[in-house]
Write a protein that holds these residues in place. Structure first.
Motif, mmCIF file in Angstrom:
data_model
loop_
_atom_site.group_PDB
_atom_site.id
_atom_site.type_symbol
_atom_site.label_atom_id
_atom_site.label_comp_id
_atom_site.label_asym_id
_atom_site.label_seq_id
_atom_site.Cartn_x
_atom_site.Cartn_y
_atom_site.Cartn_z
ATOM 1 N N LEU A 84 0.910 -1.278 0.090
ATOM 2 C CA LEU A 84 -0.201 0.234 0.056
ATOM 3 C C LEU A 84 0.884 1.258 0.065
ATOM 4 O O LEU A 84 0.614 2.245 -0.791
ATOM 5 N N GLU A 85 1.839 1.384 0.979
ATOM 6 C CA GLU A 85 2.860 2.574 0.823
ATOM 7 C C GLU A 85 3.451 2.825 -0.382
ATOM 8 O O GLU A 85 3.620 3.789 -0.830
ATOM 9 N N THR A 101 -3.881 0.656 8.764
ATOM 10 C CA THR A 101 -4.529 -0.321 9.633
ATOM 11 C C THR A 101 -5.855 -0.694 9.088
ATOM 12 O O THR A 101 -6.111 -2.074 9.034
ATOM 13 N N SER A 102 -6.549 -0.045 8.497
ATOM 14 C CA SER A 102 -8.003 -0.195 7.827
ATOM 15 C C SER A 102 -7.589 -1.120 6.505
ATOM 16 O O SER A 102 -8.350 -2.122 6.287
ATOM 17 N N PHE A 103 -6.543 -0.828 5.793
ATOM 18 C CA PHE A 103 -6.274 -1.721 4.667
ATOM 19 C C PHE A 103 -5.825 -2.939 5.027
ATOM 20 O O PHE A 103 -6.247 -3.879 4.404
ATOM 21 N N ILE A 104 -4.962 -3.128 6.146
ATOM 22 C CA ILE A 104 -4.559 -4.432 6.489
ATOM 23 C C ILE A 104 -5.864 -5.299 7.042
ATOM 24 O O ILE A 104 -5.876 -6.393 6.730
ATOM 25 N N ILE A 109 -7.942 -6.304 -1.919
ATOM 26 C CA ILE A 109 -7.979 -4.987 -2.533
ATOM 27 C C ILE A 109 -8.989 -4.595 -3.583
ATOM 28 O O ILE A 109 -9.093 -5.685 -4.472
ATOM 29 N N GLY A 110 -9.645 -3.537 -3.724
ATOM 30 C CA GLY A 110 -10.700 -3.854 -4.674
ATOM 31 C C GLY A 110 -11.344 -2.270 -4.857
ATOM 32 O O GLY A 110 -12.413 -2.196 -5.041
ATOM 33 N N PHE A 119 -12.176 5.695 1.165
ATOM 34 C CA PHE A 119 -12.483 4.288 1.309
ATOM 35 C C PHE A 119 -12.304 3.975 2.585
ATOM 36 O O PHE A 119 -12.960 3.192 3.531
ATOM 37 N N LEU A 120 -10.722 3.999 2.965
ATOM 38 C CA LEU A 120 -10.322 3.318 4.183
ATOM 39 C C LEU A 120 -10.804 4.390 5.443
ATOM 40 O O LEU A 120 -10.581 3.675 6.583
ATOM 41 N N ASP A 121 -11.137 5.494 5.121
ATOM 42 C CA ASP A 121 -11.834 6.358 6.365
ATOM 43 C C ASP A 121 -13.037 5.766 6.762
ATOM 44 O O ASP A 121 -13.771 6.222 7.723
#
Length: 205
Positions: A84-85, A101-104, A109-110, A119-121
């Motif tokens: 991601l980074e 953290t939300s991504f993990i 992944i979509g 999206f991650l918020d």
């Protein structure tokens, strides 16, 4: 004289030891089992007689639904953070620790990278509903829009031992699956597995 019938005695079996063994076995299987990650869409894989198994670890799974939407899963949380980074740097997007953290925590992944921060918020349940509407862009005509290629290339750079597996619905048109295969071929990734449901071997074999 009538015969004296011996009094029947009840047989007592102590099940304590058996219960202890059952609990130990259950604990062992729970600790060693690999749980199937939750998928954003329901996919019914086609059947085949192949018994070749994909690796249990270091696997990148590319999921294709009947509409052609593509999702990707990495089985190692540390890989997901690094990927991601790195993808964010390539697109000029900076993610906060909370978003990482939300991504993990998301199994797949979509989302287009331009929508990823917003999206991650979102809460996890809203993320699941929103992901079904998008998927990773896979435009092979305009290479800049083929974000799947960026995710795959970056994931392989982060973990060169990754194996690739494609999982498509049995009703997904072949042209949509071929589109993903073409992306992998452009990246020189010519070794990958196709996930299917095992069926019985035809008679005579």
């Amino acid at each position: 004289m009538s015969k004296v019938k011996p009094k029947k005695q009840e047989t007592f079996i102590d099940m304590t030891a058996m219960s202890d063994v059952t609990v130990l076995l259950l604990t062992f299987f729970m600790l060693t089992a690999n749980f199937v990650p939750k998928e954003p869409v329901q996919v019914m894989t086609p059947a085949s007689v192949s018994e070749v198994k994909i690796p249990e670890y270091d696997v990148m799974t590319i999921l294709i639904d009947p509409k052609g939407q593509v999702y990707m899963n990495l089985d190692r949380p540390e890989d997901k953070r690094k990927v991601l980074e790195s993808v964010g740097e390539q697109y000029g997007v900076k993610f906060t620790p909370k978003q990482i953290t939300s991504f993990i925590n998301q199994t797949h992944i979509g989302m287009p990278i331009g929508r990823m921060q917003a999206f991650l918020d979102l809460p996890l349940d809203e993320q699941d509903a929103l992901m079904k509407q998008f998927g990773i862009p896979t435009d092979t005509i305009i290479s800049a829009n083929n974000q799947l290629a960026v995710w795959v290339r970056t994931a392989k750079e982060v973990n060169e031992n990754l194996s690739i597996a494609i999982k498509a619905d049995q009703s997904t048109p072949y042209t949509l699956v071929k589109n993903v295969m073409s992306t992998l071929q452009d990246l020189k990734e010519n070794r990958y597995s196709l996930i299917t449901t095992l069926k019985a071997m035809p008679e005579g074999f």
